[in-house]
Design a protein around this motif. Structure first.
Motif, PDB file in Angstrom:
ATOM      1  N   SER A 407       0.831  -1.208   0.000  1.00  0.00           N
ATOM      2  CA  SER A 407       0.000   0.000   0.000  1.00  0.00           C
ATOM      3  C   SER A 407       0.866   1.259   0.000  1.00  0.00           C
ATOM      4  O   SER A 407       0.598   2.222  -0.716  1.00  0.00           O
ATOM      5  CB  SER A 407      -0.919  -0.002   1.218  1.00  0.00           C
ATOM      6  OG  SER A 407      -1.813  -1.093   1.170  1.00  0.00           O
ATOM      7  N   GLN A 411       1.133   4.003  -3.076  1.00  0.00           N
ATOM      8  CA  GLN A 411       0.821   5.403  -2.795  1.00  0.00           C
ATOM      9  C   GLN A 411       1.986   6.315  -3.204  1.00  0.00           C
ATOM     10  O   GLN A 411       1.778   7.401  -3.742  1.00  0.00           O
ATOM     11  CB  GLN A 411       0.529   5.576  -1.305  1.00  0.00           C
ATOM     12  CG  GLN A 411       0.100   6.992  -0.933  1.00  0.00           C
ATOM     13  CD  GLN A 411      -0.243   7.102   0.545  1.00  0.00           C
ATOM     14  OE1 GLN A 411      -0.129   6.136   1.280  1.00  0.00           O
ATOM     15  NE2 GLN A 411      -0.668   8.268   0.960  1.00  0.00           N
ATOM     16  N   SER A 412       3.243   5.871  -2.977  1.00  0.00           N
ATOM     17  CA  SER A 412       4.391   6.708  -3.319  1.00  0.00           C
ATOM     18  C   SER A 412       4.576   6.843  -4.819  1.00  0.00           C
ATOM     19  O   SER A 412       5.083   7.853  -5.302  1.00  0.00           O
ATOM     20  CB  SER A 412       5.663   6.123  -2.693  1.00  0.00           C
ATOM     21  OG  SER A 412       5.996   4.902  -3.302  1.00  0.00           O
ATOM     22  N   GLY A 414       2.095   6.944  -6.939  1.00  0.00           N
ATOM     23  CA  GLY A 414       1.017   7.841  -7.395  1.00  0.00           C
ATOM     24  C   GLY A 414       0.393   7.418  -8.702  1.00  0.00           C
ATOM     25  O   GLY A 414      -0.087   6.288  -8.876  1.00  0.00           O
TER      26      GLY A 414
END
Length: 541
Positions: A407, A411-412, A414
């Motif tokens: 996760s 998220q990093s 993007g």
């Protein structure tokens, strides 16, 4: 903040002093390089300095070089003030040890922004130094606690050995006394004189024994209290004989809350079921002590219980040692949890520093390297964070870890990962820290490679992480994607890629596992390994 101004031009120096006071700083002013050097070499010197390049005695570059030679705890951030704006001059200034520069005539807004940047770097450096010192202090404390615990364990073992020896001796004495007592009872009708002599010998033995010896009627009344017992509990023979054991040498309720009234009644009712009992007792002065009792019922000719013989040994110090070790163990667990917390925080500081440095670099390749390093540090920090938050400080729920790591990576990345899905399929697996850290780094490398290289821009796809138990303490970890796969002629062992090199070394040298890579119809990396901290292969939530 105290800021040193070294400027030989009075007008510029005054202007700088006015601006710094306006911005709520405390200026320390000098007019040549030698004065600046004398101030900066002090341990409590200003942490930020604005140096003019051209000054009498020593120029700004000479001051920078001398300051950088100092071995000191705190870092001094240096901004060069110069009319030179050629690239080679700027490079010369930075190589001499300057951290930043401002070209004359300077823009006050630009100078203020650069000073703020210097303040942040000085603050970050102070926090890193403090974190390092705190971690070293915690490590020293832990080593001392470990040594103290080992010493306490040795003392406890000696106490246990001594207690066992004393119990064996006392048991032998009791067995001998009991045999003598039975013999005397059998000979009662045949020789009253022989019985009297036997009773005298028995009384002498019991009175001189180094154990508590007493006799009690089935109703709890004390009929005999040897000299050692009288000394130990603080009662005279007149004060204790004929009294009930409850309320004299046995409290009604233990300090732990155990109901001793019920226990005593059970012992008096069926002594053979309570041949060995440990309970809290009370002396005449109110002091609580612990005694290990050996109980033996004495029965009459009709088979009814006529008396209860009790022999006790003081185990108060042993109980206190056990309580001390139990408390020490709780303290060690709390300290270990705090260390995991501090390591996690320090790794997060390192990750933040890498991110901050990445934002100051224009080279995309260098920025990518810093981001990859940040991701690796974050994967290790996540392990310590889970250990700190869980009730088990030595093993980690690796299925939960993989979900959290994936996760965070998605998220990093993007928008790059927006069209890609992932899934984690895992047995309940709890790995030791020494195994979890290299596994976490491998998972981070493989997931990052999938997100960066497996799918052409805009193409959708999926990534699967599978962790299965294949035997006692044996596991299989698979990371696969349905992307474009690997080149047919790729030899991953000879690859110059840092990611493949790191995965290979971690899998084979640290996990001592077997690595397989397949690149047709997507990419699949499979690692078979053993958790050496879990030799029995059991789950440990």
């Amino acid at each position: 903040m105290r800021i040193l101004i070294a400027e030989d031009d009075i007008a510029t120096r005054k202007m700088l002093e006015v601006q710094l006071r306006k911005w709520n700083h405390e200026p320390v002013v000098c007019s040549d390089g030698n004065q600046a050097w004398q101030i900066l070499k002090l341990e409590d010197s200003p942490r930020l300095a604005i140096l003019d390049w051209m000054m009498p005695v020593m120029d700004g570059l000479q001051v920078c070089r001398e300051v950088r030679k100092l071995e000191r705890r705190h870092y001094v951030y240096i901004i060069l003030l110069t009319a030179r704006d050629l690239t080679e001059d700027i490079i010369a200034g930075l190589e001499a040890g300057a951290d930043d520069y401002v070209v004359k005539p300077f823009d006050p807004y630009e100078l203020r922004v650069r000073i703020k940047g210097g303040e942040r770097i000085v603050q970050l450096q102070s926090e890193v130094v403090a974190a390092k010192e705190n971690l070293e202090e915690a490590n020293r404390d832990l080593q001392k606690e470990i040594q103290d615990r080992k010493a306490a364990e040795r003392d406890l073992q000696r106490a246990r050995d001594e207690l066992e020896r004393r119990v064996d001796e006392r048991t032998a004495e009791l067995r001998l006394a009991n045999e003598m007592l039975l013999q005397e009872i059998a000979e009662r009708r045949r020789a009253q004189d022989a019985l009297g002599r036997s009773q005298a010998r028995y009384k002498e033995l019991v009175e001189n024994a180094n154990s508590i010896i007493l006799r009690v009627k089935p109703d709890g009344t004390i009929t005999f209290f040897n000299e050692f017992a009288r000394t130990f509990f603080g009662y005279s023979e007149e004060e204790i004989l004929g009294k009930h054991v409850l309320g004299t040498i046995v409290p009604e309720v233990e300090s732990t809350g155990r109901d001793l009234t019920a226990l005593v009644l059970e012992v008096l009712k069926d002594p053979d079921a309570y041949t060995r009992v440990e309970n809290e007792n009370i002396r005449r002065n109110g002091e609580r002590v612990w005694v290990a009792w050996t109980n033996k019922g004495v029965f009459g000719e009709d088979g009814s219980l006529s008396e209860l013989l009790c022999v006790g040994n003081d185990i108060t110090e042993l109980k206190r040692a056990e309580d001390s070790i139990r408390g020490s163990l709780h303290e060690k667990e709390a300290l270990l949890q705090e260390i995991h917390h501090r390591v996690k925080n320090n790794l997060q500081v390192i990750s933040s520093l890498l991110a901050l440095q990445g934002r100051r670099i224009d080279d995309e390749k260098v920025e990518r390297v810093l981001l990859d390093s940040q991701s690796r540090v974050r994967s290790m920090a996540l392990i310590h964070e889970q250990l700190y938050q869980s009730g088990n400080l030595s093993r980690i729920d690796f299925r939960e870890y993989l979900e959290n790591l994936a996760s965070a990576l998605f998220q990093s990345y993007g928008q790059t990962a927006g069209h890609i899905s992932f899934s984690v399929v895992s047995d309940p697996v709890f790995l030791g820290v020494a195994t979890a850290i290299p596994c976490g780094l491998i998972a981070n490398e493989l997931l990052s490679n999938c997100l960066k290289h497996a799918f052409n821009e805009g193409r959708s796809g999926s990534i699967r992480l599978i962790l299965r138990r294949t035997g006692p303490s044996r596991y299989r970890f698979v990371v696969s994607d349905n992307g474009k796969g690997l080149p047919a002629d790729l030899d991953y062992r000879a690859s110059k890629s840092l990611g493949f090199s790191l995965v290979t070394r971690l899998a084979e040298l640290q996990l001592h596992g077997r690595l397989e890579v397949r690149g047709n119809g997507g990419t699949q990396v499979q690692i078979d390994f053993e958790d050496r901290e879990d030799a029995e292969g059991e789950e440990r939530p």
